[in-house]
Write an enzyme that holds these catalytic residues in place. Structure first.
Site, short mmCIF file in Angstrom:
data_model
loop_
_atom_site.label_atom_id
_atom_site.label_comp_id
_atom_site.label_asym_id
_atom_site.label_seq_id
_atom_site.Cartn_x
_atom_site.Cartn_y
_atom_site.Cartn_z
N LEU A 23 0.76 -1.10 -0.12
CA LEU A 23 0.08 0.10 0.03
C LEU A 23 0.64 1.29 0.02
O LEU A 23 0.45 2.31 -0.48
CB LEU A 23 -0.92 0.00 1.15
CG LEU A 23 -1.82 -1.27 1.31
CD1 LEU A 23 -2.68 -1.01 2.55
CD2 LEU A 23 -2.85 -1.32 0.11
N GLY A 26 7.39 4.28 3.78
CA GLY A 26 7.79 5.25 4.66
C GLY A 26 8.96 5.06 4.94
O GLY A 26 9.68 4.10 5.09
N GLY A 27 9.42 6.19 5.89
CA GLY A 27 10.88 6.06 6.68
C GLY A 27 10.91 5.04 7.76
O GLY A 27 11.76 4.61 7.85
N LYS A 45 2.42 -2.77 8.99
CA LYS A 45 3.58 -2.04 8.47
C LYS A 45 5.01 -3.14 8.94
O LYS A 45 5.01 -3.50 10.04
CB LYS A 45 3.70 -0.90 9.45
CG LYS A 45 4.99 -0.10 9.37
CD LYS A 45 4.93 1.11 9.88
CE LYS A 45 4.24 2.24 8.91
NZ LYS A 45 4.26 3.55 9.21
N ASP A 139 2.85 12.61 13.48
CA ASP A 139 2.85 12.76 12.34
C ASP A 139 1.36 12.96 11.61
O ASP A 139 1.06 12.17 10.60
CB ASP A 139 3.33 11.23 11.55
CG ASP A 139 3.78 11.53 10.02
OD1 ASP A 139 4.24 12.74 9.71
OD2 ASP A 139 3.92 10.71 9.30
#
Length: 562
Positions: A23, A26-27, A45, A139
């Site tokens: 999907l 990111g970092g 994740k 975030d």
């Protein structure tokens, strides 16, 4: 433009979850759509090695997960599973279908008026739920807010930290997104609740104007404008302008607290409350039960956070799309504040290998498990329906098969039509001609549903034929054999290929009925009586082989088959 997600290697699993699609990235890690057999899809994740590279980092992650797992809010995509100590550490959250705020604004334009007030209050409610367990999100930005109808859901705790822990630091790295990081973070100070309020205000400004409040350009230039408080709020609804300006103050102590923000929003909404119809208490902290319309045709966008100061360029957003069916509705009392346009998806579904979606349950306000009694009532209702199929095949096999074929065809065609109509509605909003378009498209959906119906019926007939051979070998009577064959046919139809299009509409009738004791009992007794009546008629009058006169293989003389 919608593109397909990158598919992980076939058969790849993490923590027992099959990874269906990537999907975003990111970092902190890569986000996949994952699912365990028979369970709801989740967003997984998979964390990068530098995030959990040693035991201390894993202990820190375990503490974070422990705190975040206590977050329970209908405005949050909460953690549902995690394994910080696994060979491949991961964090799984509730998968939220829908457009990101970024895409929602790009496709439908900025929010305004009551929509903007509703958005602001819901996002503040989500942030309050996070802070209540001692966690900072860190975030908040448009790509980390998913729009379920008109309601924002806060996702991706990739940068969230337990408040008392030190912040994530790496040489030359500052994780976050320029324009949505508070000035104190850019100066190297620890994040605070006020930092999340600043990000909340910047995200709200984007929602109301369609622009990043601190503009675009090189990261260094954006960060400099953030430090100076040089934002552009032109075009933002004047009703909420002052609140956003105060929340974007460069100095943390000049910003309102989250409680003050929610009180302010409550005052802004109070005229609407006075004018609204009488009803349950509208206390903003009251957890109202929610069962609201499902928004079809979903797509999710995940934008990677920028690693500021490293020269890392953000990845392009990754899009994923699928058809989702609409569900029946019940009003949320909070919607009285802002009108009935503000809705939450209610249907929980699972993505099947062929891309279709199967109903597995409802979200509900607190997403509590279905009570045992309600599960039992659902099961009894389904058994009663199976009894009707069994009795029908025992009484009149050929006629029952014809009726079942038409029923399955109708259910599958209606399911396809509902998914298609919902997808169109989500892409371009409700139109006055939706009903006409649905009628005009009905012939196509009838044709489209035929292939899957034939496959499912042939599958069930094959299972029934195998059972018939076993009955033949066991020398069972015709009536007993037909009853066993009818039960196996019902099971094959319920669990065969493409049967999710049959189960879904049946569940949408059975599950709400199971929540109501007396109506459920009456309906289930009627259905059970129908099945028993068909079985009794077959026993008393014999099996009817209409449109034929005799049973198949009537000339074959085998003991027990006279």
């Amino acid at each position: 433009m919608t593109t397909s997600p990158q598919a992980p290697p076939p058969g790849l699993t993490v923590g027992g979850y099959s990874l269906r699609a990537r999907l975003g990235e990111g970092g902190m890690g890569v986000v996949h759509l994952g699912q365990k057999p028979g369970e709801r899809p989740v967003a997984i994740k998979v964390l990068r090695p530098h995030v959990v590279g040693d035991d201390e980092a894993r202990r820190r992650l375990a503490r974070e997960v422990s705190s975040l797992s206590r977050v329970r809010s209908r405005r949050i995509a909460e953690i549902v599973d995690a394994d910080p100590w696994g060979e491949i550490p991961y964090v799984a959250t509730r998968y939220v279908p829908g457009l990101s705020l970024h895409d929602h604004v790009q496709e439908e334009g900025p929010l305004e008026g009551d929509d903007l007030l509703w958005f602001a209050d819901c996002l503040a409610e989500a942030l309050e739920a996070v802070h209540d367990v001692g966690v900072l999100h860190r975030d908040i930005k448009p790509s980390n807010v998913i729009m379920e109808g008109r309601t924002p859901i806060l996702i991706d705790f990739g940068l969230a930290r337990v408040a008392e822990d030190s912040r994530i630091t790496m040489t030359g790295w500052l994780l976050g997104t320029p324009g949505y990081l508070a000035p104190e973070i850019l100066y190297g100070d620890d994040a605070t609740a006020a930092s999340d309020v600043h990000a909340w205000a910047a995200t709200l400004a984007y929602a109301g104007t369609g622009r990043a409040p601190f503009g675009r350009g090189p990261s260094v230039a954006i960060m400099d404008r953030v430090r100076r408080g040089e934002h552009d709020l032109s075009g933002l609804d004047p009703v909420i302008l002052e609140l956003v300006e105060d929340a974007l103050a460069p100095e943390a102590e000049d910003r309102p607290s989250l409680d003050e923000v929610r009180d302010w929003l409550e005052e802004l909404a109070s005229p609407l409350v006075e004018e609204g119809p009488p009803g349950p208490s509208r206390d903003r902290r009251e957890p109202h039960p929610v069962t609201l319309p499902y928004v079809a045709g979903v797509r999710q966008d995940l934008e990677a956070p920028t690693a500021v100061g490293t020269g890392v360029v953000p990845r392009e957003p990754v899009h994923w799309s699928s058809d989702w069916e609409r569900d029946e509705t019940r009003a949320d009392p909070r919607n009285d504040l802002y009108g009935d346009r503000h809705t939450l998806p209610n249907r929980q579904t699972r993505v099947l290998p062929d891309g279709s979606v199967e109903y597995v349950g409802d979200y509900g306000a607190a997403r509590e498990p279905v009570p045992t009694g309600e599960r039992l009532r659902r099961g009894l209702s389904l058994l009663a329906l199976g009894g009707v199929v069994t009795g029908g095949i025992a009484y009149a096999p050929y006629l029952a098969l014809a009726v079942l074929f038409l029923t399955v065809w109708l259910l599958r065609s209606g399911s396809l039509a509902a998914a298609s109509a919902g997808s169109r509605r989500d892409r371009r909003g409700a139109k006055w001609y939706d009903g006409i378009q649905l009628l005009l498209a009905a012939p196509w959906h009838v044709v489209a549903g035929l292939g899957g119906t034939l496959l499912l019926i042939l599958w069930s007939v094959g299972i029934a034929a195998a059972v018939a051979l076993l009955c033949f070998a066991a020398s069972l009577s015709v009536l007993t054999s037909l009853a066993v064959i009818g039960g196996s046919f019902a099971i094959g139809t319920w669990w065969g290929p493409g049967s999710e299009r049959v189960r879904s509409p049946i569940h949408r009738v059975v599950d709400p009925l199971a929540r109501r004791g007396v109506p459920w009992l009456l309906v289930t007794l009627l259905v059970a009586a129908l099945g028993s009546g068909l079985g009794a008629a077959a026993s008393a009058q014999g099996t009817s082989w209409t449109p034929y006169d005799d049973a198949p293989f009537a000339d074959v003389r085998v003991p027990g088959w006279f």
